[in-house]
Design an enzyme around this catalytic site. Structure first.
Site, PDB file in Angstrom:
ATOM      1  CE  LYS A  13     -49.144  69.610  -2.633  1.00 33.68           C
ATOM      2  NZ  LYS A  13     -50.598  69.305  -1.906  1.00 33.68           N
ATOM      3  NE  ARG A  88     -51.670  75.553  -3.548  1.00 33.22           N
ATOM      4  CZ  ARG A  88     -50.632  75.233  -2.463  1.00 33.22           C
ATOM      5  NH1 ARG A  88     -49.380  75.009  -2.378  1.00 33.22           N
ATOM      6  NH2 ARG A  88     -51.236  74.828  -1.718  1.00 33.22           N
ATOM      7  NE  ARG A 123     -51.850  68.463   7.308  1.00 31.86           N
ATOM      8  CZ  ARG A 123     -51.313  68.888   6.532  1.00 31.86           C
ATOM      9  NH1 ARG A 123     -50.971  68.010   4.990  1.00 31.86           N
ATOM     10  NH2 ARG A 123     -52.601  69.791   5.741  1.00 31.86           N
ATOM     11  NE  ARG A 156     -51.097  72.337   7.300  1.00 31.61           N
ATOM     12  CZ  ARG A 156     -50.686  72.417   5.889  1.00 31.61           C
ATOM     13  NH1 ARG A 156     -50.022  71.746   5.692  1.00 31.61           N
ATOM     14  NH2 ARG A 156     -51.807  72.930   5.187  1.00 31.61           N
ATOM     15  NE  ARG A 167     -55.580  73.414   2.578  1.00 28.30           N
ATOM     16  CZ  ARG A 167     -54.586  72.137   3.504  1.00 28.30           C
ATOM     17  NH1 ARG A 167     -55.684  72.463   4.200  1.00 28.30           N
ATOM     18  NH2 ARG A 167     -53.935  71.884   2.873  1.00 28.30           N
TER      19      ARG A 167
HETATM   20  P1  AP5 Z   1     -48.996  65.479   3.527  1.00 25.56           P
HETATM   21  O1  AP5 Z   1     -47.410  65.469   2.957  1.00 25.56           O
HETATM   22  O2  AP5 Z   1     -48.585  66.352   4.678  1.00 25.56           O
HETATM   23  O3  AP5 Z   1     -49.482  66.430   2.152  1.00 25.56           O
HETATM   24  P2  AP5 Z   1     -50.028  67.295   1.170  1.00 25.56           P
HETATM   25  O4  AP5 Z   1     -49.944  66.977  -0.261  1.00 25.56           O
HETATM   26  O5  AP5 Z   1     -48.187  68.399   1.382  1.00 25.56           O
HETATM   27  O6  AP5 Z   1     -50.719  68.589   1.576  1.00 25.56           O
HETATM   28  P3  AP5 Z   1     -50.792  69.913   2.460  1.00 25.56           P
HETATM   29  O7  AP5 Z   1     -51.983  69.556   3.193  1.00 25.56           O
HETATM   30  O8  AP5 Z   1     -49.591  70.396   2.987  1.00 25.56           O
HETATM   31  O9  AP5 Z   1     -50.846  70.518   0.794  1.00 25.56           O
HETATM   32  P4  AP5 Z   1     -51.631  72.012   0.243  1.00 25.56           P
HETATM   33  O10 AP5 Z   1     -50.889  72.170  -0.931  1.00 25.56           O
HETATM   34  O11 AP5 Z   1     -52.651  72.171   0.483  1.00 25.56           O
HETATM   35  O12 AP5 Z   1     -51.035  73.010   1.460  1.00 25.56           O
HETATM   36  P5  AP5 Z   1     -49.148  73.546   1.409  1.00 25.56           P
HETATM   37  O13 AP5 Z   1     -48.916  73.335   2.988  1.00 25.56           O
HETATM   38  O14 AP5 Z   1     -48.589  73.912   0.438  1.00 25.56           O
HETATM   39  O15 AP5 Z   1     -49.386  64.284   3.636  1.00 25.56           O
HETATM   40  C1  AP5 Z   1     -50.713  64.705   4.481  1.00 25.56           C
HETATM   41  C2  AP5 Z   1     -50.796  63.315   5.513  1.00 25.56           C
HETATM   42  O16 AP5 Z   1     -51.242  61.957   4.719  1.00 25.56           O
HETATM   43  C3  AP5 Z   1     -49.875  63.681   6.296  1.00 25.56           C
HETATM   44  O17 AP5 Z   1     -49.761  63.338   8.052  1.00 25.56           O
HETATM   45  C4  AP5 Z   1     -49.004  62.728   6.353  1.00 25.56           C
HETATM   46  O18 AP5 Z   1     -48.255  62.162   6.570  1.00 25.56           O
HETATM   47  C5  AP5 Z   1     -50.364  62.143   5.208  1.00 25.56           C
HETATM   48  N1  AP5 Z   1     -49.531  60.639   3.868  1.00 25.56           N
HETATM   49  C6  AP5 Z   1     -48.888  61.250   3.008  1.00 25.56           C
HETATM   50  N2  AP5 Z   1     -48.850  59.985   2.374  1.00 25.56           N
HETATM   51  C7  AP5 Z   1     -49.540  59.185   2.846  1.00 25.56           C
HETATM   52  C8  AP5 Z   1     -49.814  57.648   2.049  1.00 25.56           C
HETATM   53  N3  AP5 Z   1     -49.434  57.437   0.815  1.00 25.56           N
HETATM   54  N4  AP5 Z   1     -50.602  57.072   3.596  1.00 25.56           N
HETATM   55  C9  AP5 Z   1     -51.063  57.233   3.853  1.00 25.56           C
HETATM   56  N5  AP5 Z   1     -50.960  58.907   4.788  1.00 25.56           N
HETATM   57  C10 AP5 Z   1     -50.660  60.021   4.194  1.00 25.56           C
HETATM   58  O19 AP5 Z   1     -50.232  75.184   1.336  1.00 25.56           O
HETATM   59  C11 AP5 Z   1     -51.365  75.533   2.407  1.00 25.56           C
HETATM   60  C12 AP5 Z   1     -52.513  77.278   2.474  1.00 25.56           C
HETATM   61  O20 AP5 Z   1     -50.393  77.921   2.389  1.00 25.56           O
HETATM   62  C13 AP5 Z   1     -52.677  76.963   1.112  1.00 25.56           C
HETATM   63  O21 AP5 Z   1     -54.197  76.400   0.876  1.00 25.56           O
HETATM   64  C14 AP5 Z   1     -52.178  78.482   0.049  1.00 25.56           C
HETATM   65  O22 AP5 Z   1     -53.285  79.262   0.930  1.00 25.56           O
HETATM   66  C15 AP5 Z   1     -50.428  78.779   0.898  1.00 25.56           C
HETATM   67  N6  AP5 Z   1     -49.962  78.937   0.017  1.00 25.56           N
HETATM   68  C16 AP5 Z   1     -49.630  77.956  -0.287  1.00 25.56           C
HETATM   69  N7  AP5 Z   1     -48.613  78.019  -1.739  1.00 25.56           N
HETATM   70  C17 AP5 Z   1     -49.154  78.854  -1.859  1.00 25.56           C
HETATM   71  C18 AP5 Z   1     -49.076  79.066  -3.546  1.00 25.56           C
HETATM   72  N8  AP5 Z   1     -47.531  78.417  -4.331  1.00 25.56           N
HETATM   73  N9  AP5 Z   1     -49.331  80.064  -4.125  1.00 25.56           N
HETATM   74  C19 AP5 Z   1     -50.781  80.170  -3.427  1.00 25.56           C
HETATM   75  N10 AP5 Z   1     -51.117  80.477  -1.447  1.00 25.56           N
HETATM   76  C20 AP5 Z   1     -50.302  78.992  -1.416  1.00 25.56           C
END
Ligand code: AP5
Length: 212
Positions: A13, A88, A123, A156, A167
């Site tokens: 994402k 979320r 990552r 991370r 997660r």
């Molecule tokens: P990446 O692009 O980093 O993936 P992502 O989907 O953004 O993953 P996140 O872990 O950031 O999502 P998340 O939703 O769990 O975490 P968030 O930060 O929002 O890609 C992943 C890896 O794969 C990278 O290394 C990339 O280079 C690689 N990659 C990408 N595409 C690829 C492909 N096609 N092929 C191969 N490799 C690829 O949230 C973190 C925490 O914050 C949550 O757990 C929660 O505690 C809190 N939080 C955040 N928002 C909220 C909310 N709205 N409500 C409540 N809690 C929240």
């Protein structure tokens, strides 16, 4: 255009949001990045959020709503933005509607749990500007250094295998129901997120041409 990025943790994402932001000329906001910055700066929100993030749980909606209101104000009227990380759960999706946010499309990146667990181990991220990398799929030009700001890259806290599994459980239980929420409004774009980063971008851009 206002877009939502949907999909399990590690589906790509943030990666796709960064590319689309460049291509479409609209800003991208990540609640995860905002929260990680707050944790690093040890603000009251950061100290509270850390308790949940370290366990792979969602941060309570009351904390998220203030963050969302702040960044929506920064989006600029009528310009649109890419929302990465929110909503979320159904309560947050309804909150966006109450705040008057009109969604043009919710882009769902489909990737299976096994591939997610493999991806997460490679990552890396920049703790200063939030740019994301992968040791194989998206390596920085100089190993361990952010291309954008020159900061040293980090792993991370919540990418430990046991936290990733938690997660994923939370995603299936709390976040997946919002796929139906946007499908029922005719806003869902479902994309296979298992191809390369570039191929995935191509599929998303093609699907968005139908929306514009
Ligand atoms: P990446 O692009 O980093 O993936 P992502 O989907 O953004 O993953 P996140 O872990 O950031 O999502 P998340 O939703 O769990 O975490 P968030 O930060 O929002 O890609 C992943 C890896 O794969 C990278 O290394 C990339 O280079 C690689 N990659 C990408 N595409 C690829 C492909 N096609 N092929 C191969 N490799 C690829 O949230 C973190 C925490 O914050 C949550 O757990 C929660 O505690 C809190 N939080 C955040 N928002 C909220 C909310 N709205 N409500 C409540 N809690 C929240």
């Amino acid at each position: 255009m206002t877009l939502i990025m949907l999909g399990p943790p590690g589906a790509g994402k943030g990666t796709q949001a960064a590319v689309l932001s460049e291509k479409l000329g609209i800003i991208s906001v990540s609640t995860g990045h905002i929260l990680r910055t707050a944790v690093k700066e040890q603000t009251p929100v950061g100290l509270e959020a850390k308790k949940y993030m370290d366990q792979g749980l969602l941060v309570p909606d009351e904390t998220i709503i203030d963050i969302v209101k702040d960044f929506l104000a920064g989006c600029g009227a009528g310009k649109g933005c890419i929302l990465d990380g929110v909503p979320r759960n159904i309560a947050q999706a309804e909150m966006l509607e109450r705040l008057g946010v009109t969604i043009d499309a919710a882009i769902l990146l489909n990737v299976g749990d096994k591939e997610i667990e493999d991806r997460m181990s490679g990552r890396r991220f920049c703790p200063k500007c939030g740019a994301g990398y992968h040791v194989k799929a998206l390596p920085p030009k100089i190993e361990g250094i952010c291309d954008v700001c020159g900061e040293g890259l980090a792993i991370r806290e919540d990418d430990r295998p046991e936290t990733v599994r938690r997660r994923l459980e939370v995603y299936h239980r709390e976040t997946e129901p919002i796929i139906g929420f946007y499908a029922s409004r005719g806003k869902l774009i479902s994309i296979d997120g298992t191809a390369s980063i570039e191929e995935t971008t191509e599929k998303v851009v093609k699907a968005l041409e139908m929306v514009q």
